[in-house]
Design a protein around this motif. Structure first.
Motif, PDB file in Angstrom:
ATOM      1  N   TYR A 626       0.841  -1.208   0.000  1.00  0.00           N
ATOM      2  CA  TYR A 626       0.000   0.000   0.000  1.00  0.00           C
ATOM      3  C   TYR A 626       0.872   1.252   0.000  1.00  0.00           C
ATOM      4  CZ  TYR A 626      -4.611  -2.137   0.761  1.00  0.00           C
ATOM      5  OH  TYR A 626      -5.798  -2.814   0.606  1.00  0.00           O
ATOM      6  N   ALA A 627       2.000   1.189   0.659  1.00  0.00           N
ATOM      7  CA  ALA A 627       2.895   2.351   0.754  1.00  0.00           C
ATOM      8  C   ALA A 627       3.404   2.803  -0.607  1.00  0.00           C
ATOM      9  CB  ALA A 627       4.077   2.035   1.675  1.00  0.00           C
ATOM     10  N   THR A 628       3.319   1.931  -1.607  1.00  0.00           N
ATOM     11  CA  THR A 628       3.785   2.291  -2.951  1.00  0.00           C
ATOM     12  C   THR A 628       2.656   2.820  -3.827  1.00  0.00           C
ATOM     13  OG1 THR A 628       3.426   0.066  -3.845  1.00  0.00           O
ATOM     14  CG2 THR A 628       5.550   0.488  -2.777  1.00  0.00           C
ATOM     15  N   ASP A 629       1.547   3.188  -3.202  1.00  0.00           N
ATOM     16  CA  ASP A 629       0.390   3.747  -3.917  1.00  0.00           C
ATOM     17  C   ASP A 629      -0.337   2.716  -4.770  1.00  0.00           C
ATOM     18  OD1 ASP A 629      -0.056   6.372  -3.092  1.00  0.00           O
ATOM     19  OD2 ASP A 629       1.622   7.107  -4.269  1.00  0.00           O
ATOM     20  N   VAL A 630      -0.303   1.473  -4.349  1.00  0.00           N
ATOM     21  CA  VAL A 630      -1.031   0.414  -5.037  1.00  0.00           C
ATOM     22  C   VAL A 630      -2.413   0.270  -4.398  1.00  0.00           C
ATOM     23  CG1 VAL A 630      -1.083  -2.072  -5.496  1.00  0.00           C
ATOM     24  CG2 VAL A 630       1.053  -0.803  -5.730  1.00  0.00           C
ATOM     25  N   GLY A 631      -3.453   0.096  -5.217  1.00  0.00           N
ATOM     26  CA  GLY A 631      -4.811  -0.020  -4.717  1.00  0.00           C
ATOM     27  C   GLY A 631      -5.119  -1.394  -4.152  1.00  0.00           C
ATOM     28  N   THR A 632      -6.281  -1.502  -3.519  1.00  0.00           N
ATOM     29  CA  THR A 632      -6.645  -2.732  -2.811  1.00  0.00           C
ATOM     30  C   THR A 632      -6.725  -3.943  -3.733  1.00  0.00           C
ATOM     31  OG1 THR A 632      -7.794  -1.569  -1.033  1.00  0.00           O
ATOM     32  CG2 THR A 632      -8.486  -3.829  -1.462  1.00  0.00           C
ATOM     33  N   GLU A 633      -7.291  -3.782  -4.930  1.00  0.00           N
ATOM     34  CA  GLU A 633      -7.399  -4.933  -5.822  1.00  0.00           C
ATOM     35  C   GLU A 633      -6.027  -5.524  -6.132  1.00  0.00           C
ATOM     36  OE1 GLU A 633     -10.718  -4.997  -8.948  1.00  0.00           O
ATOM     37  OE2 GLU A 633     -10.374  -2.842  -8.651  1.00  0.00           O
ATOM     38  N   ARG A 634      -5.058  -4.657  -6.428  1.00  0.00           N
ATOM     39  CA  ARG A 634      -3.722  -5.154  -6.752  1.00  0.00           C
ATOM     40  C   ARG A 634      -3.008  -5.689  -5.519  1.00  0.00           C
ATOM     41  NH1 ARG A 634      -0.124  -1.066  -9.819  1.00  0.00           N
ATOM     42  NH2 ARG A 634       1.373  -2.751  -9.400  1.00  0.00           N
ATOM     43  N   VAL A 635      -3.230  -5.066  -4.377  1.00  0.00           N
ATOM     44  CA  VAL A 635      -2.607  -5.557  -3.150  1.00  0.00           C
ATOM     45  C   VAL A 635      -3.070  -6.986  -2.869  1.00  0.00           C
ATOM     46  CG1 VAL A 635      -2.570  -5.294  -0.637  1.00  0.00           C
ATOM     47  CG2 VAL A 635      -2.178  -3.308  -2.103  1.00  0.00           C
ATOM     48  N   ILE A 636      -4.372  -7.206  -2.961  1.00  0.00           N
ATOM     49  CA  ILE A 636      -4.909  -8.548  -2.713  1.00  0.00           C
ATOM     50  C   ILE A 636      -4.351  -9.544  -3.728  1.00  0.00           C
ATOM     51  CG2 ILE A 636      -7.033  -9.921  -2.767  1.00  0.00           C
ATOM     52  CD1 ILE A 636      -8.491  -7.489  -1.631  1.00  0.00           C
ATOM     53  N   SER A 637      -4.330  -9.113  -4.975  1.00  0.00           N
ATOM     54  CA  SER A 637      -3.866 -10.004  -6.025  1.00  0.00           C
ATOM     55  C   SER A 637      -2.379 -10.344  -5.870  1.00  0.00           C
ATOM     56  CB  SER A 637      -4.109  -9.348  -7.390  1.00  0.00           C
ATOM     57  OG  SER A 637      -3.531 -10.111  -8.420  1.00  0.00           O
ATOM     58  N   VAL A 639      -0.276  -9.904  -3.177  1.00  0.00           N
ATOM     59  CA  VAL A 639       0.182 -10.456  -1.895  1.00  0.00           C
ATOM     60  C   VAL A 639      -0.522 -11.755  -1.559  1.00  0.00           C
ATOM     61  CG1 VAL A 639       0.414 -10.030   0.577  1.00  0.00           C
ATOM     62  CG2 VAL A 639       0.806  -8.160  -1.040  1.00  0.00           C
ATOM     63  N   LEU A 640      -1.844 -11.791  -1.721  1.00  0.00           N
ATOM     64  CA  LEU A 640      -2.615 -12.959  -1.301  1.00  0.00           C
ATOM     65  C   LEU A 640      -2.856 -13.944  -2.443  1.00  0.00           C
ATOM     66  CD1 LEU A 640      -5.300 -11.182   0.937  1.00  0.00           C
ATOM     67  CD2 LEU A 640      -3.016 -11.989   1.573  1.00  0.00           C
ATOM     68  N   LYS A 641      -2.591 -13.503  -3.682  1.00  0.00           N
ATOM     69  CA  LYS A 641      -2.744 -14.362  -4.860  1.00  0.00           C
ATOM     70  C   LYS A 641      -4.197 -14.789  -5.079  1.00  0.00           C
ATOM     71  CE  LYS A 641       1.718 -14.174  -5.172  1.00  0.00           C
ATOM     72  NZ  LYS A 641       2.322 -13.179  -6.094  1.00  0.00           N
ATOM     73  N   ILE A 642      -5.129 -13.931  -4.709  1.00  0.00           N
ATOM     74  CA  ILE A 642      -6.543 -14.154  -4.986  1.00  0.00           C
ATOM     75  C   ILE A 642      -7.123 -12.831  -5.475  1.00  0.00           C
ATOM     76  CG2 ILE A 642      -6.858 -16.018  -3.314  1.00  0.00           C
ATOM     77  CD1 ILE A 642      -7.974 -14.003  -1.341  1.00  0.00           C
ATOM     78  N   ASP A 643      -8.333 -12.868  -6.016  1.00  0.00           N
ATOM     79  CA  ASP A 643      -8.970 -11.614  -6.405  1.00  0.00           C
ATOM     80  C   ASP A 643      -9.943 -11.165  -5.313  1.00  0.00           C
ATOM     81  OD1 ASP A 643     -11.245 -13.201  -6.706  1.00  0.00           O
ATOM     82  OD2 ASP A 643     -11.130 -13.230  -8.892  1.00  0.00           O
ATOM     83  N   ALA A 644     -10.525  -9.980  -5.498  1.00  0.00           N
ATOM     84  CA  ALA A 644     -11.401  -9.420  -4.466  1.00  0.00           C
ATOM     85  C   ALA A 644     -12.626 -10.297  -4.239  1.00  0.00           C
ATOM     86  CB  ALA A 644     -11.831  -7.998  -4.852  1.00  0.00           C
ATOM     87  N   GLU A 645     -13.145 -10.883  -5.301  1.00  0.00           N
ATOM     88  CA  GLU A 645     -14.326 -11.736  -5.160  1.00  0.00           C
ATOM     89  C   GLU A 645     -14.003 -12.965  -4.308  1.00  0.00           C
ATOM     90  OE1 GLU A 645     -17.490 -14.132  -8.043  1.00  0.00           O
ATOM     91  OE2 GLU A 645     -16.134 -12.611  -8.879  1.00  0.00           O
ATOM     92  N   GLU A 646     -12.829 -13.571  -4.560  1.00  0.00           N
ATOM     93  CA  GLU A 646     -12.424 -14.725  -3.771  1.00  0.00           C
ATOM     94  C   GLU A 646     -12.143 -14.319  -2.331  1.00  0.00           C
ATOM     95  OE1 GLU A 646     -11.131 -18.795  -3.061  1.00  0.00           O
ATOM     96  OE2 GLU A 646     -12.511 -17.771  -4.420  1.00  0.00           O
ATOM     97  N   PHE A 647     -11.578 -13.134  -2.136  1.00  0.00           N
ATOM     98  CA  PHE A 647     -11.343 -12.590  -0.794  1.00  0.00           C
ATOM     99  C   PHE A 647     -12.660 -12.574  -0.017  1.00  0.00           C
ATOM    100  CE2 PHE A 647     -11.070  -9.317   2.387  1.00  0.00           C
ATOM    101  CZ  PHE A 647      -9.733  -9.215   2.761  1.00  0.00           C
ATOM    102  N   ASP A 648     -13.695 -11.995  -0.623  1.00  0.00           N
ATOM    103  CA  ASP A 648     -14.988 -11.891   0.054  1.00  0.00           C
ATOM    104  C   ASP A 648     -15.597 -13.264   0.314  1.00  0.00           C
ATOM    105  OD1 ASP A 648     -14.813  -9.134   0.075  1.00  0.00           O
ATOM    106  OD2 ASP A 648     -16.046  -8.858  -1.717  1.00  0.00           O
ATOM    107  N   ARG A 649     -15.460 -14.170  -0.660  1.00  0.00           N
ATOM    108  CA  ARG A 649     -16.044 -15.498  -0.492  1.00  0.00           C
ATOM    109  C   ARG A 649     -15.374 -16.254   0.651  1.00  0.00           C
ATOM    110  NH1 ARG A 649     -15.216 -20.480  -1.096  1.00  0.00           N
ATOM    111  NH2 ARG A 649     -13.127 -20.237  -1.970  1.00  0.00           N
ATOM    112  N   ARG A 650     -14.043 -16.189   0.711  1.00  0.00           N
ATOM    113  CA  ARG A 650     -13.331 -16.923   1.748  1.00  0.00           C
ATOM    114  C   ARG A 650     -13.554 -16.297   3.128  1.00  0.00           C
ATOM    115  NH1 ARG A 650      -7.385 -18.456  -0.467  1.00  0.00           N
ATOM    116  NH2 ARG A 650      -7.323 -19.424   1.608  1.00  0.00           N
TER     117      ARG A 650
END
Length: 950
Positions: A626-637, A639-650
């Motif tokens: 986040y400190a590099t001005d990256v948005g939440t969708e890219r951060v999740i993708s 770092v966590l290797k999932i997309d926002a939809e999968e984040f919410d489902r899990r």
């Protein structure tokens, strides 16, 4: 065939035209259209009035009253093309009318055609040169193009002219007021002129708007701003400009009226979905929530109406700034300043969004630029002061406050309050340095709070350094306010902030224990929460979304002590069942809605899930990315290797697992009720949806609707324990207790599991003196809701009560402890447990409870003395001494102070410090000259001193 001559034919047509409207409508029909249209106008139902008045106007274009109202309808509903054409025709027809000219000018201004409007004003020859109302419009248009010196000359000329002539007309009085408002100290004169204008013509609505402006900018009185707009709304209901005015005035309360701001913005957009000012307010809120694309859509819609709308242009530039489109940002900034070189608000808008996104240092830097662009705007200096003080730049903040005050001699609410609290900090608070903090404690509380806070904040710091592998810049300025209103002012500039603490990355402010009613506030939980923010904010350079920083801080509370958490499992269950869990991409928006408390809670669960699922290293990696001005969708993708939809489902799966032990009937939301109705209408799972819908009605006490919903399936012979539950609830309400018992027990036998059902049966049994069976129901309730923390209804305390009544003290202690482990501020149960452990000579358990009580009632001298005595029994004399000293520092009543000082005197004798001992014995004698114990101790100390001297 016979042919009719051309002349007779034309004559017939002419007679037909003169005899009736071209539309073929009769005069009576037109009158009905007009009457209905006018009625809708009177009620502010502009969209309903417009088509009626359009038809009436088409039938008779010469009816000026109809045309006036039609123009208002088009204006209100954003029919900009039709409005512009109609205003042009009106001015062409009456070229010497000042009122119609100003109407045209205002419409052109709304459309961003400032140059055309200005040209129109300057070419107008219909009134004597220097008319106040018209000249004030010329000055306003010049001001909005950054030509401030030219505007100032016009205002100066108007003020000079007012010294020579008597200004009588309402419009000219409003024009004069505008001139007065341009002077730093002209607010009083402007207000006086506007009050006169309203008396002269209560229907000249521009006077109310200008008066609201005086209260907004010159005097900053939010209540009066709203009052004036409401007075205008009484005469022109639902007028979008006035609704927007109230919405914008909410900003004067610095976040304390977000609900009102949302309400009035929505109301304005319901009337006119193309209102640029309302679209800007909606877009600005979405910027603050990090919803960049939606914000841009709002700004784009506003600019489609007014391509020169400075706020929308600035908002669009801000969206580009936050999404890394540097070239676009610079281009949009250039477009704004090409229109208005003095538009310092551009940087203020960017700073506001930076503030919403917790990037206060950058907001501060933007405001430094803003005051360079327009150093004569006091609001810009106010905001510079605000952000400077947020980040601990106190010298800059004080200087900015003074500059704002010099420009407008009215100290605004914010400025006066902030100056007061900064003076208070300087005069009454003392700085206590620790390794990483500069604690500011009130001088009267320092002796008690210093040992507590210094130990606590450094403990939190050490924990977080180890956990996050990061050392923030320090020292952290940490203001601990004796009064909650001072904390609120230090944070928001106004009183009434419901929060307990706030972190600005390098500074923290919070309530001291004395600021809240004893027994209602855990000061260490608040401190720990805010220090966690220091780490997440600095580690992410302030780019962390609010859901994650608040979530981590909330999770850190629970990680330290489970009882520090928010007990909102019921709300979580409702959100889960109604499919209303907050999605990760929409999460931040919830923090400015009534769901804010729930947003904190779900954020904490989300942080817990992230750590337990992916590991703390991934959480740290998210913060760093986040400190590099990256948005939440890219951060999740990334770092966590999932997309926002999968984040919410899990995460939803995690919630389901968390809630697995919970047995309760959900509270169905309005949206769920709509789904149930739609399913019933479509014939899908009708029985289940009817029962759910009926239960939703039952919860709202709409029993008739519930019965009507159930009637078809009851008629078919459907039985369901939830139907029995509804009947049992009604029987309890009607005090038909035997009927209630029969229905509720029947529901249980039929397999229904529900905590409230068990609690109701427990109460029924206790009412009938059936303690054993009541205990069974209470135990079922405890198992059905392991987090039930309401003190007055908790199954855990009910079980404890019944256990104690039956002589089972160990059982009572166990269940009381279960409740205390859920509720950190449960003081009376802890005091009872303390007495229990002391009676069993379990000193360690008693001391542990004393430590818990110190977090909630640290200012109770009797508890301090009791703890000190316990520590003496455990041979921890130094710790006991500190507790006795804290008790004395709390300035208790004489009997308590005497007890503490006698104990201190004896302790200092044992520690070999006769001077300190004699001091405390002497103080006892001062309080009670007949106290023989203290007098004897003083004589013995004197004898010892005489013996040493010999």
């Amino acid at each position: 065939m016979r042919h009719v001559g051309i002349v007779p034919l034309l004559a017939c047509l002419l007679v037909s035209f003169l005899a009736g409207p071209a539309s073929g409508q009769s005069d009576e029909e037109i009158d009905r259209l007009v009457a209905r249209g006018e009625r809708f106008v009177t009620r502010g139902q502009w969209s309903r009035a417009r088509p009626l008045l359009e038809r009436a106007h088409a039938a008779d274009a010469e009816d000026r009253e109809v045309e006036d109202k039609l123009l208002l309808c088009q204006w209100a509903t954003g029919q900009w093309d039709d409005l512009e054409k109609l205003s042009a025709r009106r001015l062409e027809r009456e070229p010497r009318s000042v009122a119609i000219l100003v109407e045209r000018v205002e419409i052109l201004r709304d459309l961003g055609r400032h140059d055309d409007a200005l040209d129109l004003v300057e070419r107008f020859q219909g009134v004597e040169k220097g008319g106040f109302w018209l000249e004030s419009w010329r000055a306003l248009l010049l001001t909005e193009r950054g030509r401030l010196e030219e505007a100032a000359k016009i205002h100066e000329a108007l003020v000079d002219r007012a010294k020579e002539v008597i200004v009588r007309e309402a419009a000219d009085l409003v024009g004069l007021a505008r001139a007065y408002r341009s002077y730093p100290h002209g607010g009083d004169y402007a207000e006086e002129a506007l009050v006169s204008a309203i008396k002269k013509d209560p229907d000249f609505l521009a006077a109310y708007v200008e008066l609201a402006g005086v209260f907004s900018l010159q005097k900053e009185s939010p209540i009066d701003v709203k009052k004036e707009f409401n007075r205008a709304l009484e005469r022109r209901p639902n007028w979008p400009d006035y609704l927007v005015g109230i919405a914008a005035s909410a900003d004067l309360r610095l976040g304390m009226a977000e609900g009102e701001k949302r309400e009035y913005t929505s109301r304005a957009l319901e009337v006119n979905p193309r209102h640029p000012d309302a679209l800007f307010l909606l877009g600005a809120r979405r910027l603050g929530d990090g919803q960049w694309k939606k914000a841009e859509e709002n700004f784009e819609a506003g600019l489609a109406v007014n391509p020169g709308h400075r706020d929308c242009l600035s908002g669009f530039a801000a969206a580009a700034f936050f999404t890394g489109r540097t070239a676009e940002y610079e281009a949009r900034r250039a477009a704004v300043f090409a229109r208005d070189p003095k538009f310092g608000r551009f940087h203020q808008i960017l700073a506001d969004t930076l503030n919403d996104r917790r990037r206060w240092r950058e907001a501060f830097e933007q405001m430094k630029v803003a005051v360079e662009v327009n150093p004569k705007n006091p609001r810009l200096w106010d905001d510079l002061a605000r952000y400077a003080l947020y980040i601990g730049e106190e010298e800059v903040g004080r200087d900015a406050l003074k500059k704002a005050d010099d420009l407008v001699h009215y100290g605004t609410v914010w400025r006066n309050n902030m100056a007061m609290v900064m003076d208070l900090l300087a005069k009454e608070y003392e700085t206590v340095p620790t390794e990483h903090f500069a604690l500011k404690l009130h001088r009267d509380d320092r002796a008690v709070l210093e040992p507590m806070f210094t130990r606590s904040v450094e403990r939190s710091w050490a924990e977080f350094v180890e956990r996050y592998g990061f050392e923030p810049s320090s020292p952290i300025v940490f203001d601990v306010f004796q009064r909650s209103k001072d904390f609120s002012v230090r944070t928001m500039g106004v009183r009434g902030l419901p929060a307990l603490g706030v972190c600005f990355g390098t500074t923290v402010a919070m309530d001291a224990p004395r600021a809240r009613r004893a027994g209602t506030y855990n000061w260490e939980a608040t401190s720990h929460h805010e220090i966690a923010h220091v780490f997440t904010l600095q580690l992410s350079r302030g780019r962390v979304p609010r859901w994650l920083t608040e979530g981590i801080s909330s999770w850190e509370e629970v990680r330290r002590e489970a009882s520090w958490g928010r007990d909102m499992e019921t709300e979580l269950h409702d959100a889960y069942m109604n499919d209303e869990l907050l999605g990760v991409l929409e999460f931040d928006a919830a923090f400015t809605t009534p769901r804010i408390g729930y947003a904190y809670y779900q954020g904490g669960l989300c942080a817990e899930w992230l750590e337990k699922t992916f590991g703390i290293e991934k959480v740290v990696a998210m913060l760093k990315l986040y400190a590099t001005d990256v948005g939440t969708e890219r951060v999740i993708s990334q770092v966590l290797k999932i997309d926002a939809e999968e984040f919410d489902r899990r995460f939803r799966d995690f919630v389901a697992e968390r809630l697995a032990p919970l047995r309760r009937m959900p509270n169905w939301s309005d949206a769920s009720m709509e789904r149930f109705r739609a399913a019933i209408e479509a014939g899908r799972d009708v029985t289940e949806n009817r029962i759910r819908l009926a239960w939703a009605y039952e919860q709202r006490n709409l029993t008739f609707d519930a019965d009507a919903t159930l009637a078809p399936i009851v008629k078919e012979g459907v039985s369901d324990p939830r139907i029995d539950l509804m009947g049992g609830r009604r029987a309890v309400a009607g005090k038909r207790f035997e009927v209630a018992r029969e229905k509720l027990e029947g529901a249980v036998k039929a397999g229904l599991e529900d905590v409230d059902l068990y609690i109701t049966l427990a109460h029924l049994d206790e009412r009938d003196g059936k303690s054993d069976s009541a205990l069974g129901w209470w135990e079922k309730a405890a198992a059905a809701h392991p987090w039930y923390a309401e003190p007055g209804a908790s199954p855990f305390l009910a079980i404890a009560r019944l256990k104690k009544a039956g002589g089972d003290l160990e059982g009572w202690a166990h269940w009381t402890r279960v409740f205390c482990d859920l509720v950190d501020i449960a003081v009376p149960p802890r005091q009872e447990l303390l007495a229990y452990h002391l009676s069993r000579d379990d000193k360690e358990a008693a001391l542990a409870i004393h430590r818990e009580l110190e977090l909630v009632v640290p200012l109770d001298p009797a508890l301090r003395i009791a703890r000190a005595k316990l520590l003496l029994e455990m041979d921890d004399k130094d710790a006991a001494r500190l507790q006795f000293l804290s008790a004395v520092a709390l300035k208790p009543k004489p009997p308590v102070e005497i007890e503490a000082r006698l104990a201190l005197g004896k302790l200092y004798v044992e520690l070999g410090d006769p001077d300190e001992a004699s001091y405390h014995f002497a103080r006892v004698v001062e309080l009670d000259s007949e106290n023989e114990e203290a007098r004897r101790a003083l004589r013995e100390l004197d004898d010892m001193e005489s013996h040493r001297e010999r």
